[in-house]
Design a protein around this motif. Structure first.
Motif, PDB file in Angstrom:
ATOM      1  N   ALA A  74       1.059  -0.923   0.256  1.00 32.49           N
ATOM      2  CA  ALA A  74      -0.092  -0.267   0.202  1.00 32.49           C
ATOM      3  C   ALA A  74       0.730   1.713  -0.300  1.00 32.49           C
ATOM      4  N   PHE A  75       0.565   1.838   0.550  1.00 28.96           N
ATOM      5  CA  PHE A  75       1.401   3.020   0.816  1.00 28.96           C
ATOM      6  C   PHE A  75       1.679   4.161   2.111  1.00 28.96           C
ATOM      7  N   GLY A  76       2.821   4.226   2.241  1.00 25.79           N
ATOM      8  CA  GLY A  76       3.169   4.589   3.353  1.00 25.79           C
ATOM      9  C   GLY A  76       3.501   4.523   4.985  1.00 25.79           C
ATOM     10  N   ILE A 132       8.182  21.573   6.663  1.00 22.65           N
ATOM     11  CA  ILE A 132       8.165  22.353   5.469  1.00 22.65           C
ATOM     12  C   ILE A 132       8.359  19.918   4.871  1.00 22.65           C
ATOM     13  N   PHE A 133       8.305  19.698   3.499  1.00 18.57           N
ATOM     14  CA  PHE A 133       8.714  18.694   3.016  1.00 18.57           C
ATOM     15  C   PHE A 133       8.841  18.682   1.736  1.00 18.57           C
ATOM     16  N   GLU A 134       8.939  17.367   1.378  1.00 18.41           N
ATOM     17  CA  GLU A 134       8.900  16.875  -0.143  1.00 18.41           C
ATOM     18  C   GLU A 134       8.980  16.074  -0.161  1.00 18.41           C
ATOM     19  N   GLY A 135       8.804  15.314  -1.349  1.00 19.87           N
ATOM     20  CA  GLY A 135       8.186  13.582  -2.232  1.00 19.87           C
ATOM     21  C   GLY A 135       8.666  13.215  -3.141  1.00 19.87           C
ATOM     22  N   LEU A 136       9.867  12.315  -3.157  1.00 22.32           N
ATOM     23  CA  LEU A 136       9.879  11.854  -4.639  1.00 22.32           C
ATOM     24  C   LEU A 136      10.134  10.054  -4.205  1.00 22.32           C
ATOM     25  N   LEU A 171      10.791   2.976  -3.813  1.00 17.22           N
ATOM     26  CA  LEU A 171      10.645   3.577  -2.796  1.00 17.22           C
ATOM     27  C   LEU A 171      10.614   5.119  -2.675  1.00 17.22           C
ATOM     28  N   TYR A 172       9.218   5.017  -1.604  1.00 19.58           N
ATOM     29  CA  TYR A 172       8.939   6.479  -1.523  1.00 19.58           C
ATOM     30  C   TYR A 172       9.931   7.339  -0.309  1.00 19.58           C
ATOM     31  N   ILE A 173      10.522   8.772  -0.722  1.00 24.97           N
ATOM     32  CA  ILE A 173      11.826   8.837  -0.024  1.00 24.97           C
ATOM     33  C   ILE A 173      11.041  10.582   0.645  1.00 24.97           C
ATOM     34  N   ARG A 174      10.858  10.958   1.982  1.00 22.81           N
ATOM     35  CA  ARG A 174      10.333  11.603   2.541  1.00 22.81           C
ATOM     36  C   ARG A 174      11.423  12.629   3.408  1.00 22.81           C
ATOM     37  N   PRO A 175      12.013  13.628   1.998  1.00 24.00           N
ATOM     38  CA  PRO A 175      13.184  14.370   3.262  1.00 24.00           C
ATOM     39  C   PRO A 175      11.911  15.719   3.389  1.00 24.00           C
ATOM     40  N   ALA A 220       0.875   0.994  -4.790  1.00 22.67           N
ATOM     41  CA  ALA A 220      -0.030   2.808  -5.586  1.00 22.67           C
ATOM     42  C   ALA A 220      -0.439   3.511  -4.588  1.00 22.67           C
ATOM     43  N   TYR A 221      -0.998   4.837  -4.116  1.00 22.83           N
ATOM     44  CA  TYR A 221      -0.970   5.714  -3.809  1.00 22.83           C
ATOM     45  C   TYR A 221      -2.308   5.662  -2.987  1.00 22.83           C
ATOM     46  N   TYR A 222      -2.969   5.473  -4.911  1.00 25.33           N
ATOM     47  CA  TYR A 222      -4.486   5.282  -4.343  1.00 25.33           C
ATOM     48  C   TYR A 222      -5.176   4.025  -4.620  1.00 25.33           C
ATOM     49  N   ALA A 267       4.175  26.754  -1.848  1.00 29.67           N
ATOM     50  CA  ALA A 267       5.809  26.305  -0.532  1.00 29.67           C
ATOM     51  C   ALA A 267       4.798  24.390  -0.248  1.00 29.67           C
ATOM     52  N   LYS A 268       5.921  23.988   0.043  1.00 34.05           N
ATOM     53  CA  LYS A 268       5.457  22.298   0.156  1.00 34.05           C
ATOM     54  C   LYS A 268       5.089  22.370   1.942  1.00 34.05           C
ATOM     55  N   ALA A 269       4.611  23.087   1.876  1.00 39.24           N
ATOM     56  CA  ALA A 269       4.620  23.727   3.917  1.00 39.24           C
ATOM     57  C   ALA A 269       3.517  22.171   4.432  1.00 39.24           C
ATOM     58  N   ASN A 325      -0.227  23.444   4.473  1.00 39.83           N
ATOM     59  CA  ASN A 325      -1.618  23.022   2.965  1.00 39.83           C
ATOM     60  C   ASN A 325      -2.116  21.975   3.472  1.00 39.83           C
ATOM     61  N   TYR A 326      -1.309  20.455   4.180  1.00 43.44           N
ATOM     62  CA  TYR A 326      -1.432  19.019   4.378  1.00 43.44           C
ATOM     63  C   TYR A 326      -2.942  19.914   5.290  1.00 43.44           C
ATOM     64  N   ALA A 327      -2.983  20.251   6.147  1.00 44.58           N
ATOM     65  CA  ALA A 327      -3.232  20.329   7.283  1.00 44.58           C
ATOM     66  C   ALA A 327      -5.020  20.728   7.010  1.00 44.58           C
ATOM     67  N   GLY A 352      -6.015  17.586  -3.951  1.00 45.55           N
ATOM     68  CA  GLY A 352      -5.581  17.675  -2.931  1.00 45.55           C
ATOM     69  C   GLY A 352      -4.650  17.064  -2.604  1.00 45.55           C
ATOM     70  N   THR A 353      -3.464  15.390  -3.293  1.00 49.35           N
ATOM     71  CA  THR A 353      -1.927  15.431  -3.272  1.00 49.35           C
ATOM     72  C   THR A 353      -0.915  15.341  -4.683  1.00 49.35           C
ATOM     73  N   MET A 354      -2.080  15.769  -6.062  1.00 50.25           N
ATOM     74  CA  MET A 354      -1.863  16.119  -7.326  1.00 50.25           C
ATOM     75  C   MET A 354      -2.021  17.808  -8.317  1.00 50.25           C
ATOM     76  N   THR A 394      -1.683  14.621 -11.937  1.00 48.71           N
ATOM     77  CA  THR A 394       0.116  14.209 -11.991  1.00 48.71           C
ATOM     78  C   THR A 394       0.389  14.805 -10.172  1.00 48.71           C
ATOM     79  N   GLY A 395       1.635  13.628 -10.003  1.00 48.64           N
ATOM     80  CA  GLY A 395       2.173  13.653  -8.797  1.00 48.64           C
ATOM     81  C   GLY A 395       2.804  12.523  -8.145  1.00 48.64           C
ATOM     82  N   THR A 396       4.036  12.882  -7.699  1.00 45.54           N
ATOM     83  CA  THR A 396       4.887  11.651  -7.000  1.00 45.54           C
ATOM     84  C   THR A 396       4.098  10.404  -5.925  1.00 45.54           C
ATOM     85  N   ALA A 397       3.853  10.949  -5.098  1.00 44.60           N
ATOM     86  CA  ALA A 397       3.058   9.379  -4.770  1.00 44.60           C
ATOM     87  C   ALA A 397       2.210   9.405  -5.595  1.00 44.60           C
ATOM     88  N   ALA A 398       0.778   9.748  -6.849  1.00 47.57           N
ATOM     89  CA  ALA A 398      -0.256   9.232  -7.617  1.00 47.57           C
ATOM     90  C   ALA A 398       0.722   9.071  -8.951  1.00 47.57           C
TER      91      ALA A 398
END
Ligand code: COI
Length: 352
Positions: free
Chosen positions: A21-23, A67-71, A132-136, A164-166, A192-194, A197-199, A231-233, A297-301
């Motif tokens: 799954a994801f995460g 802040i964060f990133e996803g790759l 492999l999901y990477i979360r800086p 898959a994310y979904y 910004a990837k703050a 924004n997700y909260a 949401g995430t895309m 479009t998105g890294t996770a999705a």
């Protein structure tokens, strides 16, 4: 800067690829580096993944300076690669600027990431559709209660194998067009990837999910008229012969998959625009038979076809609820490049 290494004495068991799954799973190691005013970024280290203890007064807990990133890293025939990691650290620095966080050295960050992934190379899954999901991320760690930018930070990178994310995978998702809540406004933190924004997205997301929608499509925060992102895309529409995505206007996240899709679409000679697009225009295009398909479009999705929109109780089925032709072509090309099946014509791939 030297990176100190402390390797785990208790490597964890790796999950089976069908359970990913994801995460949910995290690799054996993480990267961490400290910042202190006067000393700058220092003490870079790769250590076993695990708990970190913080005083309850650290500023991220109170004022959300995070802040964060996803790759992702991909594996094919035991070769491990990253997709445009320089773009992620460039964007991380833009997020640093937006939240008064000291910038990091981007090329050092890429090197540190390569080292981390190399150590946990066996954690990169190779089953189809996995990576492999990477979360800086960076958080404010000064223990202090007054409101000002922190004078201490941690920059941390964690990783973990994902599918898959979904739950829908590449199957079309149902999207609720949000007319009440807003994610961001120009002049705020939208580009910004703050973490904030997700909260800010959770309430609407929860309500949409209760009604059977996978994600929310955000409209602009002033007029609630113009499409911003999902949401995430980021989001794209095919209207007649035009492929259109909302122009980056200060409140939209500049997605790296978005940018890569634009480069691919333009290289195929398609009529691509980045412009303002209203939700009414999309509904009108559907009515005139001009709306061919839509996708996120998105890294996770990755690429996520949109099968249904619901705006003020008006439901719209897109591409007959099936995967659109362009969505499929983009998915095949982006993942083809990422997994080394197609040539890396744009030099997006970085070997670990
Ligand atoms: C990504 O696509 O990498 C994201 O950061 C979205 C996410 C919040 C899972």
């Amino acid at each position: 800067m030297e990176i100190k290494l402390e390797l785990t004495k208790n490597p964890k068991e790796k999950p089976a690829s069908e359970n990913l799954a994801f995460g949910n799973f995290f690799s054996d190691h993480m990267f961490i580096m400290d910042y202190e005013e006067g000393k700058g970024w220092h003490d870079a280290r790769i250590i076993p993944y695990g708990s970190i203890s913080y005083e309850p007064a650290i500023m991220v807990f109170h004022y959300g300076q995070a802040i964060f990133e996803g790759l992702k890293a991909y594996k094919k025939d035991s070769e491990v690669v990253l997709f445009r990691p320089d773009e992620n650290f460039k964007r991380l620095n833009n997020s640093c600027d937006a939240l008064c966080i000291p910038r990091i050295d981007e090329s050092f960050a890429v090197e540190a990431l390569k080292k981390l992934i190399d150590i946990d190379r066996d954690w990169v899954p190779d089953a189809p559709g996995t990576s492999l999901y990477i979360r800086p991320f960076i958080i404010a760690t000064e223990p202090h209660i007054g409101v000002h930018p922190s004078n201490k930070y941690h920059f941390i990178i964690i990783t973990g194998p994902v599918g898959a994310y979904y739950k829908e995978g590449l199957n079309p998702v149902k999207i609720f067009v949000e007319s009440h809540y807003v994610r961001a406004v120009k002049g705020g933190l939208g580009e910004a990837k703050a973490s904030a924004n997700y909260a800010a997205s959770l309430k609407a997301q929860q309500m949409a999910a209760k009604n059977g929608y996978t994600q929310v499509l955000w409209l602009d925060g002033i007029e609630r008229k113009y499409v911003e992102e999902v949401g995430t895309m980021n989001v794209f529409f095919v209207i007649g012969d035009e492929v259109v995505t909302p122009a980056l206007n200060g409140s939209i996240l500049p997605g790296i998959t978005r940018k890569s899709c634009l480069e691919l679409l333009r290289s195929w000679g398609l009529n691509v625009s980045e412009r303002r697009i209203s939700i009414q225009e999309i509904y009108d295009a559907a009515e005139n038979g001009q709306l061919k398909e839509a996708f996120g479009t998105g890294t996770a999705a990755v690429i996520s076809p949109i099968g249904e929109l619901c705006w003020n109780d008006k439901k719209l089925t897109l591409s007959g609820g099936k995967i659109g032709e362009l969505s499929q072509k983009l998915y095949d090309n982006i993942t083809g490049i990422q997994y080394g099946i197609l040539p890396d014509q744009f030099n997006w791939i970085v070997k670990v």
